[in-house]
Write an enzyme that holds these catalytic residues in place. Structure first.
Site, short mmCIF file in Angstrom:
data_model
loop_
_atom_site.label_atom_id
_atom_site.label_comp_id
_atom_site.label_asym_id
_atom_site.label_seq_id
_atom_site.Cartn_x
_atom_site.Cartn_y
_atom_site.Cartn_z
N GLU A 1 -1.84 -1.43 9.99
CA GLU A 1 -0.82 -0.74 8.57
C GLU A 1 -1.54 1.01 8.44
O GLU A 1 -1.08 1.55 8.87
CB GLU A 1 -0.78 -1.55 7.34
CG GLU A 1 0.65 -2.74 7.19
CD GLU A 1 1.12 -3.22 5.87
OE1 GLU A 1 0.11 -2.29 4.56
OE2 GLU A 1 1.04 -4.25 6.08
N HIS B 1 -1.24 5.04 9.17
CA HIS B 1 -0.67 6.20 8.24
C HIS B 1 -1.97 7.50 9.25
O HIS B 1 -2.13 9.06 8.73
CB HIS B 1 -2.53 6.13 7.31
CG HIS B 1 -1.74 5.24 6.45
ND1 HIS B 1 -0.81 5.98 5.49
CD2 HIS B 1 -1.45 4.31 5.83
CE1 HIS B 1 -1.07 4.88 4.42
NE2 HIS B 1 -0.64 3.20 4.66
N LYS C 1 0.37 -1.17 0.21
CA LYS C 1 -0.28 -0.11 -0.26
C LYS C 1 1.05 1.31 -0.42
O LYS C 1 0.27 2.20 -0.68
CB LYS C 1 -0.84 0.33 1.38
CG LYS C 1 -2.27 -0.74 1.00
CD LYS C 1 -3.79 -0.94 1.86
CE LYS C 1 -3.07 -1.19 3.23
NZ LYS C 1 -4.06 -1.42 3.66
#
Ligand SMILES: NC(=O)c1ccc[n+]([C@@H]2O[C@H](COP(=O)([O-])OP(=O)(O)OC[C@H]3O[C@@H](n4cnc5c(N)ncnc54)[C@H](O)[C@@H]3O)[C@@H](O)[C@H]2O)c1
Length: 334
Positions: free
Chosen positions: A197, A201, A127
């Site tokens: 993950e 962010h 990603k």
């Protein structure tokens, strides 16, 4: 299966047998053109030339924590990927359904394949922009090794990036690409890497701090937000992929979304909006929206194998190196 069919069947391995790896195995069970022959997780791997039994793999992983316990085809190993490659069993392509934690983990797996002398197709659904950049920088090594590597081939990046590349064709100039995703999952433990993950962010977190969080800390964070993660302006590889494909500069691509970790219903409809100017001077926006009934797993694993099939065709034509989901059309897997 007759010999001709067997020769055409693509032998696939899945590295990582968590949420996406198990979904990939289920998806493959219904395909004729691909057969799942290998699966690996953190503690072991399983290989069967005639095809692994999906139900048995999933049941063993869920009850014992590794496909390595699967009798008689499993092997326990703390170095499962390396050991699986070293068995030299025939596998045409692998889907890397691995956590990219740390942010250079998947590139380091690609290096293991390069060093092993294995030749075939690798597909990831990675990603982060910076992770895809690390892989793109390995182009010549991949080419020299005879590997065709397809990167960013999940949902976003992946299906939505490809949709943006297609939508861009109506325009003479692209002004912006806006990706908004909605993900609903029943419990965060089903997709630990994806959720960790995503936390990486959020403001105040990095990949490293998210990786270091204990399960209890993840739970505590999710308790505060009622299980919902809202993500804005993410570092998402759709930007570099659309830039490398020559479609639009990365500064014009934005990605954000909402992940509900306590409800399988999507909190919003996943979509990509592509705005540009036509040759006649009209400003317009194309919107591509995914059906709300489709799961994250369907929208990641379907494209991943579609790109694996496309990568296989390139590989057979002697075309090696690295390609992104924005450059190549996936091929539908029957
Ligand atoms: N592009 C997209 O649209 C998209 C969408 C969702 C998830 N993803 C990515 O997919 C990846 C997988 O996510 P998930 O939620 O299914 O992960 P998960 O945490 O559910 O499963 C990870 C699996 O990897 C295995 N693993 C970990 N370290 C390993 C090692 N060193 N060797 C072998 N196996 C190892 C674990 O045992 C586990 O089976 C993540 O990187 C996530 O960001 C991409």
């Amino acid at each position: 299966m007759n010999t001709e069919q067997a020769n055409k069947t693509i032998r696939v391995g899945v590295l990582g047998f968590g949420g996406l790896g198990q979904a990939a195995a289920k998806l493959l069970a219904a395909k004729r053109e691909m057969i799942l022959v290998a699966a690996a997780d953190q503690k072991g791997y399983a290989y069967a030339a005639e095809g692994l039994n999906t139900q048995e793999c999933i049941a063993t992983y869920q009850s014992q924590g590794s496909v390595g316990y699967l009798e008689p085809v499993g092997t326990l190993s703390n170095n499962s990927i390396q050991d699986l490659i070293a068995t030299s069993q025939p596998v045409d392509g692998y889907f890397l359904a691995l956590p990219n934690l740390p942010n250079d983990f998947i590139p380091s797996v690609a290096k293991q394949f390069i060093e092993s002398g294995w030749r075939g197709v690798l597909v990831d659904a990675i990603k982060r922009t910076s992770a895809v950049e690390q892989l793109l920088a390995m182009k010549e090594e991949l080419q020299a090794a005879g590997i065709t590597y397809m990167t960013g081939c999940g949902a976003t990046p992946g299906l939505l990036t490809a949709a943006a590349a297609l939508a861009a064709q109506s325009y003479a100039e692209i002004h912006k690409v806006e990706i908004t995703f909605g993900v609903g999952i029943a419990n965060w433990e089903a997709y630990r890497a994806t959720v960790r993950e995503d936390i990486g962010h959020m403001p105040g977190y990095t990949v490293e701090t998210a990786r270091a969080m204990t399960d209890a800390e993840v739970e505590a964070l999710l308790d505060k937000t009622n299980g919902v993660l809202t993500l804005e302006n993410m570092e998402h590889a759709d930007d570099v992929m659309l830039e490398v494909a020559g479609i639009v500069g990365r500064d014009r691509v934005t990605v954000g979304g909402v992940v509900d970790t306590r409800n399988p219903k999507k909190p919003l409809s996943t979509n990509v909006k592509v705005t540009g100017r036509t040759f006649e001077g009209k400003i317009s926006t194309h919107t591509f929206t995914l059906g709300d009934e489709t799961s994250m797993a369907a929208n990641v694993c379907g494209p991943a194998f579609g790109y694996l099939k496309a990568g296989r065709q390139l590989h057979q034509r002697g075309i090696h190196g690295i390609f992104t989901a924005a450059e190549i059309m996936p091929q539908f897997v029957k």
